[in-house]
Design an enzyme around this catalytic site. Sequence first.
Site, mmCIF file in Angstrom:
data_model
loop_
_atom_site.group_PDB
_atom_site.id
_atom_site.type_symbol
_atom_site.label_atom_id
_atom_site.label_comp_id
_atom_site.label_asym_id
_atom_site.label_seq_id
_atom_site.Cartn_x
_atom_site.Cartn_y
_atom_site.Cartn_z
ATOM 1 N N GLN A 51 36.009 -24.708 71.538
ATOM 2 C CA GLN A 51 34.652 -24.415 71.961
ATOM 3 C C GLN A 51 34.012 -25.404 72.492
ATOM 4 O O GLN A 51 34.279 -26.731 72.247
ATOM 5 C CB GLN A 51 34.095 -23.885 70.538
ATOM 6 N N ARG B 167 38.114 -14.298 63.216
ATOM 7 C CA ARG B 167 37.551 -15.605 63.150
ATOM 8 C C ARG B 167 36.147 -15.950 63.514
ATOM 9 O O ARG B 167 35.478 -16.567 63.057
ATOM 10 C CB ARG B 167 38.640 -16.572 63.836
ATOM 11 N N HIS C 227 33.680 -26.482 61.046
ATOM 12 C CA HIS C 227 34.766 -27.216 60.282
ATOM 13 C C HIS C 227 34.331 -28.191 59.011
ATOM 14 O O HIS C 227 34.405 -29.124 58.872
ATOM 15 C CB HIS C 227 35.346 -27.985 61.342
ATOM 16 N N SER D 187 40.968 -26.523 67.786
ATOM 17 C CA SER D 187 40.098 -25.588 66.995
ATOM 18 C C SER D 187 40.764 -24.308 67.600
ATOM 19 O O SER D 187 41.816 -23.769 67.199
ATOM 20 C CB SER D 187 38.747 -25.923 67.078
ATOM 21 N N LEU D 188 39.750 -23.416 68.082
ATOM 22 C CA LEU D 188 40.253 -22.297 68.639
ATOM 23 C C LEU D 188 41.312 -22.070 69.464
ATOM 24 O O LEU D 188 42.185 -21.267 69.389
ATOM 25 C CB LEU D 188 38.974 -21.567 69.003
ATOM 26 N N GLN E 38 41.667 -23.993 58.546
ATOM 27 C CA GLN E 38 41.323 -24.681 59.538
ATOM 28 C C GLN E 38 39.861 -24.352 59.966
ATOM 29 O O GLN E 38 39.330 -25.305 60.347
ATOM 30 C CB GLN E 38 42.394 -24.276 60.642
#
Length: 319
Positions: free
Chosen positions: A11, A119, A204, A94-95, A253
């Site tokens: 992102q 998610r 996160h 991340s993603l 995560q």
Amino acid sequence: MNKIAFIFPGQGAQTTGMGLSLFENFESAKKVFNKADSVLKKSVSKICFEGPDELLKQTVNTQSCLLAVSIAALEAIKEVSKGSIEPDYALGHSLGEYSALYTAGVMDLDNTLLAIQKRADLMQKACENSAQGGMSAILGLSEDKIKECLEKASSKGLVSIANYNEPNQIVITGELEAVNYANELIKEAGAKRVVPLAVSGGFHSKLMQSASDEFKTFVNTLQINDANIPVVTNVDAELTTKAEDFKKKMPEQISSSVYWTQSIQKLLALGVDTFIELGNGKVLSGLNRKICPSTVKTYNVFDKESLINTVNELTTVNV
């Protein structure tokens, strides 16, 4: 022989118009966008190609759109290189880790799309239901100094490290008041720059724990396979291949730190000398320049021109 890692952005890499060149020029990429539209029952392709920016930057859209562009780039390079460019490892920020999971055969395209949308939905819900969160990028201060400041700032609320992006860039996350206090302490401690990020929550961090918990239940409904190649996972910078480990790490995560610097360093130690960033922009290439020695090459694939240049440089296939 080159040791190759495919890397996928997260992102913040999104821009309106992304993926259109891939869609228009490669049948394999077009199939990915069409599948995303069909499986997710929304026009992922239109949001990627036309925006508007406000719609694209909503978490519930950003994640599926970036995933679609990355997987479209992956399928296009496989099509054009005729399979001659194969990764030894995969990882994503991340993603972006979901594109890596798809690359390694951990999930098929349908399951990958469903997973990333779930998610995103849960993360958006967590933002709306938790204390107001924030994030800041810290440049030019040591990890130890940052951690000292975060310990003091925790008197104002939850605050922790979100991303270890490169040796001189760490992102902090948490409750907004605590993050703002940490920003002041970190400036006083001598950071070169403190940049508050335009995000909708404290990603996160433990503010995302509800999303992590709900996602754990959802992951158990998915078909998860052992990986064909190792994936370096964000939560621990370790090589991961077992389905059971992915099932555990995927929910973790969401609320854990992203150990990106450590993941790249792990691959350098294993002899990787070529990284290919697949997806919009050049964010990870910029981080790699700060992490990797100058002998290591990083290529980008985000449109027709960058794809053909990468294939021409790395193979004998004429395109």
